[in-house]
Design an enzyme around this catalytic site. Structure first.
Site, short mmCIF file in Angstrom:
data_model
loop_
_atom_site.label_atom_id
_atom_site.label_comp_id
_atom_site.label_asym_id
_atom_site.label_seq_id
_atom_site.Cartn_x
_atom_site.Cartn_y
_atom_site.Cartn_z
N TRP A 130 -9.42 9.36 -0.51
CA TRP A 130 -9.70 8.59 0.72
C TRP A 130 -11.08 7.95 0.70
O TRP A 130 -11.34 7.03 1.48
CB TRP A 130 -9.51 9.45 1.97
CG TRP A 130 -8.06 9.57 2.33
CD1 TRP A 130 -7.29 10.69 2.29
CD2 TRP A 130 -7.19 8.51 2.75
NE1 TRP A 130 -6.00 10.40 2.66
CE2 TRP A 130 -5.91 9.06 2.95
CE3 TRP A 130 -7.36 7.14 2.97
CZ2 TRP A 130 -4.81 8.31 3.37
CZ3 TRP A 130 -6.27 6.38 3.38
CH2 TRP A 130 -5.01 6.97 3.58
N TRP A 180 0.82 -1.21 0.00
CA TRP A 180 0.00 0.00 0.00
C TRP A 180 0.86 1.26 0.00
O TRP A 180 1.86 1.33 0.69
CB TRP A 180 -0.88 0.01 1.26
CG TRP A 180 -1.45 1.35 1.55
CD1 TRP A 180 -0.87 2.34 2.30
CD2 TRP A 180 -2.68 1.88 1.07
NE1 TRP A 180 -1.68 3.46 2.32
CE2 TRP A 180 -2.79 3.20 1.57
CE3 TRP A 180 -3.71 1.36 0.26
CZ2 TRP A 180 -3.89 4.01 1.30
CZ3 TRP A 180 -4.80 2.18 0.00
CH2 TRP A 180 -4.89 3.48 0.52
N ASN A 230 0.25 5.68 0.25
CA ASN A 230 -0.49 6.94 0.09
C ASN A 230 0.50 8.08 -0.04
O ASN A 230 1.45 7.93 -0.85
CB ASN A 230 -1.61 7.12 1.12
CG ASN A 230 -1.24 7.05 2.57
OD1 ASN A 230 -0.87 6.00 3.07
ND2 ASN A 230 -1.38 8.15 3.29
N ASP A 231 0.32 9.17 0.64
CA ASP A 231 1.07 10.42 0.41
C ASP A 231 2.55 10.28 0.04
O ASP A 231 3.29 9.52 0.67
CB ASP A 231 1.08 11.27 1.67
CG ASP A 231 -0.23 11.33 2.39
OD1 ASP A 231 -1.19 10.73 1.93
OD2 ASP A 231 -0.28 12.00 3.43
N GLU A 269 -4.50 18.86 5.95
CA GLU A 269 -3.42 17.88 5.98
C GLU A 269 -2.31 18.31 5.02
O GLU A 269 -2.53 19.12 4.12
CB GLU A 269 -3.93 16.49 5.57
CG GLU A 269 -5.00 15.94 6.50
CD GLU A 269 -5.46 14.53 6.16
OE1 GLU A 269 -5.72 13.75 7.09
OE2 GLU A 269 -5.58 14.20 4.97
N GLN A 315 4.17 7.23 2.14
CA GLN A 315 3.44 6.46 3.15
C GLN A 315 3.29 5.05 2.63
O GLN A 315 2.68 4.82 1.57
CB GLN A 315 2.07 7.11 3.39
CG GLN A 315 2.12 8.39 4.18
CD GLN A 315 2.50 8.12 5.63
OE1 GLN A 315 1.68 7.74 6.43
NE2 GLN A 315 3.77 8.31 5.97
N PHE A 334 4.09 8.82 10.05
CA PHE A 334 3.18 9.53 9.15
C PHE A 334 3.95 10.50 8.25
O PHE A 334 5.17 10.58 8.29
CB PHE A 334 2.12 10.28 9.98
CG PHE A 334 0.88 9.48 10.28
CD1 PHE A 334 0.84 8.11 10.07
CD2 PHE A 334 -0.27 10.11 10.77
CE1 PHE A 334 -0.32 7.38 10.35
CE2 PHE A 334 -1.42 9.39 11.05
CZ PHE A 334 -1.45 8.03 10.85
C1 FRU Z 1 -3.06 12.32 4.30
C2 FRU Z 1 -2.76 11.62 5.61
C3 FRU Z 1 -1.81 12.46 6.44
C4 FRU Z 1 -1.19 11.43 7.32
C5 FRU Z 1 -1.10 10.23 6.43
C6 FRU Z 1 -1.25 8.92 7.12
O1 FRU Z 1 -3.45 11.47 3.28
O2 FRU Z 1 -3.97 11.40 6.32
O3 FRU Z 1 -2.41 13.53 7.10
O4 FRU Z 1 0.07 11.82 7.79
O5 FRU Z 1 -2.11 10.37 5.46
O6 FRU Z 1 -0.94 7.85 6.29
#
Ligand code: FRU
Length: 499
Positions: A282, A19, A21-22, A195, A38, A78
């Site tokens: 999300w 997985w 993300n950011d 964020e 992430q 994070f």
């Molecule tokens: C944004 C977020 C951040 C956080 C991260 C966690 O997509 O929610 O605020 O640090 O993803 O994975």
């Protein structure tokens, strides 16, 4: 890892498995672009957050490296940012890379931490006195530190997203941080969670002597079309606080699609500003129909500031390096669209990774656009609605869409550039997104398709629109159409793209 995933992009960055993300800690050093992200190495849904790591010399070819920072007993690692400590203010040696991240757990909350690397970002050591910054008021959502250098005062600034505002701190040694100011309460689309901040100073209309700051604020939810999206504010920064040019109710969006989030920029790139958006939302990122991996990053984008009707906006164009991906080119001679105009085979052996570059002249048409479709009848519609001054992308019938259905419609309060509206969406995925445009005689469209994504750039990135699609086979046919009059396609190139 063998690729058994039919939706895995060809030229977009994805994790090999697991997985993502950011984008995190984006930093350029010694010819290398470091992309941390992430990352869950243990599964293709969110969890066990690490900083994954990939590195590139040209922003299009990525080498996968082992995760750079692993979660620990304090919690998840994070999002955050990295800088190059050229003057050794932190004491780990000149040129060390310093990473700032949020340590997050239910037990300890969200606190900012530091880690340093003395081997060009390959491995990091966590600072023994972590955390370096905790919320003074016990705030639950306090994360995603962005650190940048503020030259006029020879100091460093950290922006931390703090629920519905951004908090600004400064430091001389990158370890001790002093609170300076807050910005955001009541600003932009409301109410939503701030964020992943970033803040960059950019020349206006390319004029190097006129500059303004853009504060990037990713919001979730808050997207005009539901879920997560990236807004920004333009204004001034005096070293202590950000002063917005606009009234609080003005919202500017960096991208007008649904799959563009957590966008932040590389540090240490001197006169260029390159951002990487995470290409999901999300609302449904954990359930999109990919298997070995979840989520790709959108194309790296060069940011600029342009003026339109006295207002400042950010442009986001694919980085110039993207042109090196072009393989064969099919040039389609110019044509006029009055009745449907068909292109039955776009590319031979189309594997779903290509670019469409078009220049069009408006003529008298009111609606002008095309469907991009496959033999299964799955299609994406991209069209201009000139009376409504909109550029639209409709993915309602784009392929697999059923994972986005809601049992109850949810209402979204959102703002566009002109008015406040609220819309009911019953479906998070099967929908159309649109961007406000100016009526012009000519438009240039640059569209990137890569297995499961469509990125549209209008007029050199003045408008960007990024949306995922999951067709059962590549779209390889087009049908151009117009209503209310004709329009002209002056030039049209279809490029196969590959690494
Ligand atoms: C944004 C977020 C951040 C956080 C991260 C966690 O997509 O929610 O605020 O640090 O993803 O994975």
């Amino acid at each position: 890892t063998a690729n058994t995933d039919k939706f895995r992009p060809v030229y977009h960055h994805t994790p090999l498995y697991g997985w993502m993300n950011d984008a995190n800690g984006l930093v350029y050093k010694d010819g290398e672009y470091h992309l941390y992200f992430q990352y869950n190495p243990y599964g293709s849904k969110w969890g066990n957050m690490h900083w994954g790591h990939s590195v590139s010399r040209d922003l299009v070819h990525w080498e996968h490296l082992p995760p750079a920072i692993a979660c620990d007993t304090l919690g998840h690692i994070f999002s955050g940012s990295s800088v190059v400590d050229k003057e050794n203010v932190a004491g780990y040696g000149a040129g060390s890379i310093l990473a700032f991240y949020t340590s997050a757990s239910d037990k300890n909350g969200q606190n900012q931490c530091l880690a340093f690397s003395k081997d060009n970002g390959r491995t990091f050591t966590k600072y023994e006195k972590n955390p370096i910054l905790c919320p003074s008021d016990g705030l639950k959502d306090f994360r995603d530190p962005k650190v940048f250098r503020y030259e006029p005062e020879d100091k460093w600034v950290m922006i931390v997203s703090a629920d519905k505002e951004m908090r600004f701190y400064d430091s001389k040694n990158l370890k001790d941080w002093n609170y300076m100011s807050s910005f955001g309460e009541g600003y932009g689309v409301q109410p939503c969670q701030f964020e992943c901040p970033d803040m960059v100073e950019l020349p206006i209309d390319g004029e190097i002597n006129r500059k303004k700051w853009a504060l990037i604020v990713n919001v979730n939810p808050g997207c005009y079309f539901g879920g997560s999206a990236t807004q920004y504010f333009t204004g001034n920064f005096d070293g202590t606080k950000f002063i917005c040019d606009n009234q609080p109710n003005v919202t500017k969006w960096l991208d007008w699609g649904k799959d563009h989030y957590a966008t932040v920029c590389f540090s240490n790139t001197s006169d260029r500003t390159v951002a990487i958006p995470w290409m999901s939302n999300w609302q449904y990122c954990n359930i999109v129909p990919t298997k070995q991996f979840r989520s790709a990053n959108a194309l790296p984008r060069e940011l600029g500031l342009y003026t339109q009707d006295g207002e400042l906006y950010l442009s986001a164009a694919p980085v110039a390096e993207t042109k090196t991906l072009r393989k064969e080119n099919k040039e389609i001679p110019s044509f006029t669209v009055s009745n449907d105009y068909h292109i039955d085979s776009l590319l031979t052996d189309n594997n779903g990774a290509y670019e469409l570059a078009l220049e069009i002249t408006t003529g008298k048409a009111e609606i002008m656009g095309f469907s991009l479709f496959n033999d299964k009848g799955e299609k994406v519609d991209i069209y201009f609605n000139l009376p409504e001054k909109r550029l639209v992308m409709d993915r309602t019938k784009s392929g697999i869409v059923d994972f986005g259905k809601n049992s109850v419609p949810h209402e979204i309060e959102a703002h566009d550039r002109r008015k406040t509206t609220s819309i009911n969406y019953i479906d998070d995925f099967a929908l159309a997104t649109w961007a406000p445009i100016k009526k012009e005689n000519k438009y240039a469209l640059d569209i990137f398709i890569d297995k499961c994504s469509v990125e549209i750039f209008l007029n050199g990135g003045k408008i960007a629109m990024t949306n995922l699609v999951f067709p059962s086979e590549p779209y390889n046919r087009m049908c151009f159409y117009s209503k209310g009059g004709t329009f002209n396609v002056d030039s049209f190139n279809a490029y196969r793209l590959g690494l």
